[in-house]
Design an enzyme around this catalytic site. Structure first.
Site, mmCIF file in Angstrom:
data_model
loop_
_atom_site.group_PDB
_atom_site.id
_atom_site.type_symbol
_atom_site.label_atom_id
_atom_site.label_comp_id
_atom_site.label_asym_id
_atom_site.label_seq_id
_atom_site.Cartn_x
_atom_site.Cartn_y
_atom_site.Cartn_z
ATOM 1 N N ARG A 1 0.871 -1.183 0.000
ATOM 2 C CA ARG A 1 0.000 0.000 0.000
ATOM 3 C C ARG A 1 0.899 1.221 0.000
ATOM 4 O O ARG A 1 1.711 1.419 0.910
ATOM 5 C CB ARG A 1 -0.898 0.032 1.241
ATOM 6 C CG ARG A 1 -1.603 1.375 1.406
ATOM 7 C CD ARG A 1 -2.621 1.391 2.518
ATOM 8 N NE ARG A 1 -3.806 0.608 2.193
ATOM 9 C CZ ARG A 1 -4.973 0.705 2.854
ATOM 10 N NH1 ARG A 1 -5.094 1.555 3.853
ATOM 11 N NH2 ARG A 1 -5.992 -0.043 2.513
ATOM 12 N N HIS B 1 -7.969 0.358 -5.796
ATOM 13 C CA HIS B 1 -8.125 -0.473 -4.597
ATOM 14 C C HIS B 1 -8.784 -1.792 -5.028
ATOM 15 O O HIS B 1 -9.941 -2.073 -4.684
ATOM 16 C CB HIS B 1 -8.952 0.252 -3.549
ATOM 17 C CG HIS B 1 -8.766 -0.279 -2.147
ATOM 18 N ND1 HIS B 1 -7.928 -1.345 -1.846
ATOM 19 C CD2 HIS B 1 -9.318 0.110 -0.962
ATOM 20 C CE1 HIS B 1 -7.980 -1.582 -0.551
ATOM 21 N NE2 HIS B 1 -8.808 -0.720 0.010
ATOM 22 N N GLN C 1 -10.474 -4.253 -2.452
ATOM 23 C CA GLN C 1 -11.761 -3.753 -1.960
ATOM 24 C C GLN C 1 -12.874 -4.089 -2.945
ATOM 25 O O GLN C 1 -13.956 -4.543 -2.559
ATOM 26 C CB GLN C 1 -11.668 -2.233 -1.758
ATOM 27 C CG GLN C 1 -12.943 -1.598 -1.250
ATOM 28 C CD GLN C 1 -13.236 -1.981 0.190
ATOM 29 O OE1 GLN C 1 -12.383 -1.857 1.055
ATOM 30 N NE2 GLN C 1 -14.447 -2.453 0.468
ATOM 31 N N ASP D 1 -17.615 6.809 -0.388
ATOM 32 C CA ASP D 1 -16.272 6.722 0.209
ATOM 33 C C ASP D 1 -15.968 8.104 0.805
ATOM 34 O O ASP D 1 -16.687 9.072 0.542
ATOM 35 C CB ASP D 1 -15.264 6.354 -0.906
ATOM 36 C CG ASP D 1 -13.822 6.191 -0.417
ATOM 37 O OD1 ASP D 1 -13.605 6.036 0.809
ATOM 38 O OD2 ASP D 1 -12.908 6.214 -1.265
ATOM 39 N N CYS E 1 -16.613 1.441 1.912
ATOM 40 C CA CYS E 1 -15.385 0.646 2.109
ATOM 41 C C CYS E 1 -14.848 0.770 3.528
ATOM 42 O O CYS E 1 -14.103 -0.106 3.973
ATOM 43 C CB CYS E 1 -14.327 1.090 1.107
ATOM 44 S SG CYS E 1 -13.976 2.868 1.208
ATOM 45 N N ARG F 1 -13.492 -8.761 3.271
ATOM 46 C CA ARG F 1 -12.129 -8.509 2.788
ATOM 47 C C ARG F 1 -11.255 -9.749 2.978
ATOM 48 O O ARG F 1 -10.337 -9.997 2.208
ATOM 49 C CB ARG F 1 -11.521 -7.305 3.534
ATOM 50 C CG ARG F 1 -12.245 -5.979 3.282
ATOM 51 C CD ARG F 1 -12.073 -5.506 1.849
ATOM 52 N NE ARG F 1 -10.669 -5.472 1.499
ATOM 53 C CZ ARG F 1 -9.848 -4.448 1.767
ATOM 54 N NH1 ARG F 1 -10.315 -3.360 2.329
ATOM 55 N NH2 ARG F 1 -8.565 -4.503 1.429
HETATM 56 N N1 CP Z 1 -11.225 -0.226 3.243
HETATM 57 C C1 CP Z 1 -9.924 -0.270 3.568
HETATM 58 O O1 CP Z 1 -9.030 -0.509 2.731
HETATM 59 O O2 CP Z 1 -9.654 -0.025 4.880
HETATM 60 P P1 CP Z 1 -8.217 0.151 5.538
HETATM 61 O O3 CP Z 1 -7.661 1.470 5.056
HETATM 62 O O4 CP Z 1 -8.473 0.120 7.003
HETATM 63 O O5 CP Z 1 -7.324 -0.969 5.080
HETATM 64 N N1 NVA Z 2 -10.339 6.515 -0.717
HETATM 65 C C1 NVA Z 2 -9.866 6.150 0.596
HETATM 66 C C2 NVA Z 2 -10.085 4.710 0.842
HETATM 67 C C3 NVA Z 2 -9.624 4.187 2.161
HETATM 68 C C4 NVA Z 2 -9.820 2.710 2.301
HETATM 69 C C5 NVA Z 2 -8.408 6.534 0.728
HETATM 70 O O1 NVA Z 2 -7.658 6.340 -0.233
HETATM 71 O O2 NVA Z 2 -8.007 7.026 1.779
#
Ligand code: CP
Ligand code: NVA
Length: 310
Positions: free
Chosen positions: A100, A127, A130, A222, A263, A291
């Protein structure tokens, strides 16, 4: 197919297979308990994570392996070692690498140099894990995906992009209601439109919330400020996105049996009201639970070379 960096790496059949594997692993969590015996899966997180980090750790463990979380301050990357050198070294110990970070280009560089599968655990643009969990959740709730419409309200960022691409690959209808100036990436829209129409689905982008939500089975949103968004944009984003909040009034435009999805993490009172997020129609916490089987399916499919890819 070696890596899962974005949903568009998958064919429609690949996505169907992942959803079947994920549904199977819900029923039988111990499928392939020795696949990763004596192997580690490094998980590099340059940004915070609750769901992705822990569901991936659980999925690796269920497959018999050991997850190892590392952050930017713990690797020699911080002292200038290249991404390519890091990938080659990690690949000599690891069965797969989960990452990530902010830039998609960094993940692509890592995947190009790594001899093992690389999985995108969220970037500024995508993502994919997700989106697989989201479609699993919709399919589990309604019994099938075809014929259902998703209305996505708000920021067309990483989560919306992967969701739109996955919905299109599954032949669903998806409508995005976004503020003026917040269009989804053109490349993503072109892909989704072509793939959806090929399968009898559709993609609509509008500024009109009622147009998007009317007849929808799923209303999704989101956060308005993603982890990769510059802090100086906060005021402008809050103002532009405020009319796209999901609340009970907006849910009333949808089908009577419509569900709400997010999410997570959520900001109650911003992109969604507390009564919707915590109400009886919310699947947000089911999505979070899903997930785990979704990521287990992705790991299993990549490690056993089950995906054709594009
Ligand atoms: N939805 C999601 O990816 O959550 P986190 O940022 O907690 O991993
Ligand atoms: N769009 C959000 C999703 C978090 C899971 C971000 O990138 O922070």
């Amino acid at each position: 197919m070696k890596d899962l960096l974005r949903i568009t790496d998958l064919t429609g059949d690949d996505l169907t297979l992942l959803l079947e594997l994920a549904a199977d692993s819900q029923g039988t969590p111990g499928t392939a308990p020795s696949l990763l015996t004596h192997q580690i899966v490094p998980m590099y997180f340059a940004e915070p994570s609750t769901r992705t980090r822990l569901s991936t750790a659980a999925a690796v463990t269920r497959l018999g392996g050991t997850p190892v979380t590392v952050g930017p301050d713990e690797l020699q990357l911080r002292r200038g070692e290249t991404i390519a050198d890091t990938a080659r070294v990690m690949g000599s110990y690891a069965a797969a690498i989960v990452i990530r970070t902010f830039a998609d280009a960094d993940v692509a560089d890592l995947a190009a140099a790594a001899p093992v599968p690389v999985i995108n655990a969220l970037t500024d643009g995508h993502h994919p894990l997700q989106a697989v969990a989201d479609l699993l959740t919709i399919s589990e709730h309604f019994g099938h995906l075809l014929g259902h419409r998703i209305a996505y309200l708000g920021d067309p960022g990483n989560v919306a992009r992967s969701l739109m691409e996955a919905a299109a690959l599954a032949g669903m209808d998806i409508a995005l209601a976004v503020p003026p100036g917040y269009s989804p990436a053109e490349e993503a829209l072109a892909f989704a439109t072509t793939e959806a129409e090929r399968r009898g689905g559709s993609v609509l982008v509008t500024h009109d919330v009622a147009e998007a939500v009317k007849g929808a089975s799923v209303v999704y949103t989101d956060v308005w400020m993603s982890m990769g968004d510059p802090e100086q944009e906060r005021g402008r984003r809050m103002k532009a996105l405020a009319p796209y909040q999901v609340n009970e009034h907006r849910m009333d435009y949808a089908r009577d049996d419509a569900v709400f999805m997010h999410c997570l993490p959520a900001h109650r009172g911003q992109e969604v009201t507390a009564d919707v997020l915590d109400g009886g129609r919310s699947l947000a916490f089911r999505q979070a639970a899903n997930r785990l089987p979704a990521t287990q399916a992705v790991l299993y499919a990549l490690l056993t070379d089950r995906l054709a890819g594009r």
